[in-house]
Design a protein around this motif. Structure first.
Motif, PDB file in Angstrom:
ATOM      1  N   VAL A  72      19.576 -56.766  26.687  1.00 49.65           N
ATOM      2  CA  VAL A  72      18.617 -57.437  27.568  1.00 49.65           C
ATOM      3  C   VAL A  72      19.275 -57.732  28.921  1.00 49.65           C
ATOM      4  CG1 VAL A  72      19.001 -59.843  26.849  1.00 49.65           C
ATOM      5  CG2 VAL A  72      16.747 -59.141  27.553  1.00 49.65           C
TER       6      VAL A  72
ATOM      7  N   CYS B  91       9.974 -48.456  24.461  1.00 45.72           N
ATOM      8  CA  CYS B  91      10.707 -49.133  23.391  1.00 45.72           C
ATOM      9  C   CYS B  91      10.560 -48.301  22.122  1.00 45.72           C
ATOM     10  CB  CYS B  91      10.117 -50.528  23.199  1.00 45.72           C
ATOM     11  SG  CYS B  91      11.089 -51.599  22.156  1.00 45.72           S
TER      12      CYS B  91
ATOM     13  N   TYR C 219      17.094 -50.271  18.147  1.00 38.26           N
ATOM     14  CA  TYR C 219      17.054 -50.107  16.682  1.00 38.26           C
ATOM     15  C   TYR C 219      17.341 -48.670  16.254  1.00 38.26           C
ATOM     16  CZ  TYR C 219      14.955 -54.635  17.320  1.00 38.26           C
ATOM     17  OH  TYR C 219      14.751 -55.936  17.701  1.00 38.26           O
TER      18      TYR C 219
END
Ligand SMILES: Cc1ncc(COP(=O)(O)O)c(C=O)c1O
Length: 359
Positions: free
Chosen positions: A91, A159, A193
């Protein structure tokens, strides 16, 4: 009175606050935290020793260039050091990317719902968020995202897999989308992920970015590597973007503890793969059992599952909490539940089964 208050930027007004996953179930006999997509395992072999050694030198600033970590990453991912940049979690790197590309008058596109930091860091940069709703199947609507590009677009977050839905984008769809993006717009493939992806149709961003100078990949040590508490992430980007990331980094932002822990984690790949495999196995078990209970669970390639509960979301989260598991509700939309320890997953499945009968 108002003249006594420091002038704050208007961009901060009405900005959503980042809502961290709740830590504990209130008052229950047990409490498992399935609210932040963390790794339930303790640090990988060698990590605590590396951190202990680095802790002894905490009177010194860390290596600002993160050179040991960059060398290790270059080796592990077969990329030149010049194409790597680190930050305080991915982030932090995402915020550096915004600082490097976007300001007032610019537009930043991303799917919605997606990672909740996107609107926050976009607004902090002063740019305008352009949110493109997910399809009814919880997928990125890549055609609509491409249609949303204007001459003011500077950055697009993709994402993959998506947080909080877990759905991943097939390679062919991603390539087709990237072909539609102008070459002067930066596309950020957020792969927080990636290690949990098993669907072979989902391409590794590190293969995609090579021939596309406007594409960069974000990765983190917070999820599969289990170092969420140490704050270290990185980007793989073409040289001009990587150089811009170095310019916008907070000096000495990544602690020596984080750097050395990341290096030790990269050197513990066998143990990492074993743990990730176990979590992927648990993910299948949880998703299959939820479906058997009657739930609709979107196909997840991440370390969490998503249940679209609409108005029942908060009731569901409270029911889980009473059963000893803390999940992450998004009021009025749904709940995201991280895959945790087997006992935690079992408790969650039992709570979901009981709740299902009330629907
Ligand atoms: C999609 C996505 N990107 C980035 C992050 C940030 O992770 P970190 O800053 O810990 O690397 C998260 C964390 O939840 C995430 O879900």
């Amino acid at each position: 009175m108002s003249e006594n208050i420091p002038k704050l930027r208007a961009a901060l007004e009405g900005m959503p606050a980042y809502k961290p996953g709740k830590r504990d179930a209130a008052g229950g006999p047990v409490s498992y935290k399935l609210s932040s997509n963390e790794n339930p395992y303790p640090p990988l072999p060698g990590v605590l020793e590396a951190v202990g050694e680095a802790a002894g030198a905490m009177n010194r600033y860390p290596d600002m260039a993160c050179s040991g970590l960059l060398d290790e990453l270059a080796l592990r991912f077969d990329v030149p050091v010049e194409r790597l940049a680190t930050g305080t979690g991915s982030v932090g790197v995402a915020q550096q990317l915004l600082q490097a590309t976007s300001g007032p008058g610019d537009e930043v596109i991303y799917a919605w719902r997606s990672f909740e930091a996107y609107p926050i860091i976009t607004q902090i940069s002063g740019a305008t968020p352009v949110q493109v709703p997910l399809t009814p199947d919880e997928e990125h609507d890549l055609d609509a995202m491409a249609d949303a590009i204007t001459e003011r677009t500077r950055l697009i977050f993709v994402c993959n897999p998506n947080n909080p839905t877990g759905v991943a984008i097939p390679a062919a769809d991603l390539e087709r989308f990237l072909d539609r993006v102008p070459r002067d717009v930066l596309v950020v493939l957020d792969e927080a992920y990636r290690e949990f992806v098993r669907d072979e149709r989902v391409v590794d961003g590190l293969e995609v970015y090579r021939d596309r100078p406007n594409v960069c990949v974000l990765r983190t040590f917070s999820k599969a590597y289990g170092l969420a508490g140490l704050r270290v992430g990185f980007a793989v980007a073409h040289e001009p973007v990587a150089a811009a990331l170095r310019k916008t980094a907070v000096p000495f932002g990544v602690s020596q503890l984080a750097q050395d822990a990341a290096v030790a984690s990269l050197r513990s790949e066998d143990a990492l793969l074993e743990r990730v495999e176990a979590l992927v196995g648990e993910r299948s078990r949880v998703a299959d059992e939820l479906r058997a209970q009657g739930w609709t669970v979107p196909p997840t390639e991440a370390n969490f599952v998503w249940l679209r509960l609409g108005e029942r979301t908060d009731d569901f989260a409270m029911a889980c909490e009473r059963a000893g598991v803390v999940v992450r509700p998004f009021a009025g939309e749904g709940a995201r539940v991280s895959i945790g320890e087997v006992e935690a997953n079992d408790l969650f499945l039992r709570a979901a089964e009981v709740f299902r009968k009330t629907m």
